[in-house]
Scaffold this motif. Structure first.
Motif, PDB file in Angstrom:
ATOM      1  N   TRP A  31      34.972  30.995  38.669  1.00 10.36           N
ATOM      2  CA  TRP A  31      34.913  30.295  39.834  1.00 10.36           C
ATOM      3  C   TRP A  31      35.958  30.390  40.923  1.00 10.36           C
ATOM      4  O   TRP A  31      37.134  29.725  40.689  1.00 10.36           O
ATOM      5  N   GLN A  32      36.089  31.111  41.930  1.00 12.73           N
ATOM      6  CA  GLN A  32      36.819  31.294  42.862  1.00 12.73           C
ATOM      7  C   GLN A  32      38.179  31.460  42.340  1.00 12.73           C
ATOM      8  O   GLN A  32      39.385  30.880  42.977  1.00 12.73           O
ATOM      9  N   GLY A  34      41.200  33.485  42.565  1.00 11.76           N
ATOM     10  CA  GLY A  34      41.706  34.211  43.908  1.00 11.76           C
ATOM     11  C   GLY A  34      42.668  35.332  43.525  1.00 11.76           C
ATOM     12  O   GLY A  34      43.007  36.263  44.066  1.00 11.76           O
ATOM     13  N   SER A  56      32.171  34.303  41.194  1.00 10.03           N
ATOM     14  CA  SER A  56      31.586  33.561  42.189  1.00 10.03           C
ATOM     15  C   SER A  56      32.144  34.262  43.615  1.00 10.03           C
ATOM     16  O   SER A  56      33.081  34.686  43.415  1.00 10.03           O
ATOM     17  N   PRO A  57      31.468  33.725  44.659  1.00 10.03           N
ATOM     18  CA  PRO A  57      32.068  34.030  45.927  1.00 10.03           C
ATOM     19  C   PRO A  57      33.583  33.521  46.060  1.00 10.03           C
ATOM     20  O   PRO A  57      33.502  32.261  45.220  1.00 10.03           O
ATOM     21  N   GLY A  58      34.294  34.090  46.616  1.00 12.08           N
ATOM     22  CA  GLY A  58      35.694  33.544  46.789  1.00 12.08           C
ATOM     23  C   GLY A  58      36.587  34.249  45.630  1.00 12.08           C
ATOM     24  O   GLY A  58      37.807  33.872  45.636  1.00 12.08           O
ATOM     25  N   CYS A  59      36.168  34.984  44.711  1.00 15.16           N
ATOM     26  CA  CYS A  59      37.018  35.233  43.697  1.00 15.16           C
ATOM     27  C   CYS A  59      37.615  36.577  44.098  1.00 15.16           C
ATOM     28  O   CYS A  59      37.163  37.395  45.318  1.00 15.16           O
ATOM     29  N   ASP A  61      38.776  40.584  44.635  1.00  8.92           N
ATOM     30  CA  ASP A  61      37.979  41.952  44.366  1.00  8.92           C
ATOM     31  C   ASP A  61      38.374  42.410  43.126  1.00  8.92           C
ATOM     32  O   ASP A  61      39.415  42.809  42.926  1.00  8.92           O
ATOM     33  N   ALA A 116      39.209  27.887  39.509  1.00 11.18           N
ATOM     34  CA  ALA A 116      40.264  28.615  40.405  1.00 11.18           C
ATOM     35  C   ALA A 116      41.672  28.037  39.802  1.00 11.18           C
ATOM     36  O   ALA A 116      41.758  26.938  39.176  1.00 11.18           O
TER      37      ALA A 116
END
Length: 162
Positions: A31-32, A34, A56-59, A61, A116
């Motif tokens: 989850w996210q 980064g 999840s979105p926000g991880c 690339d 995160a």
């Protein structure tokens, strides 16, 4: 073609659509997360323990240069699954307040949710999980790096099944 000062002499070109997909009985859901180094390390850990990874979105690339380097090739072997397609029961891994990981049911199919680096998991994800686990820390550290926590959780699952 490389961001490294002393790049390896091998260069590869691949299509993102050719990366592995498909189900496995165990997944890490990030989850996210980064930091690309953590994403790559968790891919490598999932590879070592036969798990899939959901992002999840926000991880970060997973095919960015730092994540690729940290994955040590695991990105080409570990299936990336959609967040909602991660298998089985969901166990949220939190820094504080969960049941000890050693006491939590970890039989597959299973998804271990990792949060995160700074913020952890949002309350709604924790509440909607089947169980909430915490890795007991006997030392003075307040918490673990997300990649270390994911590795310990997958090792605990592996230890129980062997």
């Amino acid at each position: 073609m490389s961001t490294l000062g002393h790049a390896p002499r091998v260069v590869a070109v691949f299509r993102r659509d050719d990366l592995p997909t498909g189900a496995r009985e165990v997944a890490l859901a990030l989850w996210q997360v980064g930091d690309p180094g953590n994403v790559g390390t968790l891919l490598r850990t999932a590879d070592a323990f036969g798990a899939a990874v959901a992002l999840s979105p926000g991880c970060a690339d997973p095919v960015g240069p730092r994540a690729l380097r940290a994955s040590a090739g695991a990105i080409f072997r570990v299936p990336l699954v959609e967040w909602d397609d991660a298998p089985g029961r969901r166990v949220a891994l939190v820094a504080h307040g969960g049941r000890p990981l050693a006491a939590v049911e970890l039989s597959p199919p299973l998804t271990i949710i990792l949060g995160a680096e700074r913020a952890g998991l949002p309350d709604e994800l924790v509440i909607s999980s089947h169980d909430v686990a915490t890795i007991s820390l006997p030392g003075a550290a307040e918490s673990l790096n997300v990649a270390a926590a994911g590795a310990i959780a997958l090792y605990e699952l592996s230890r129980r099944s062997s």
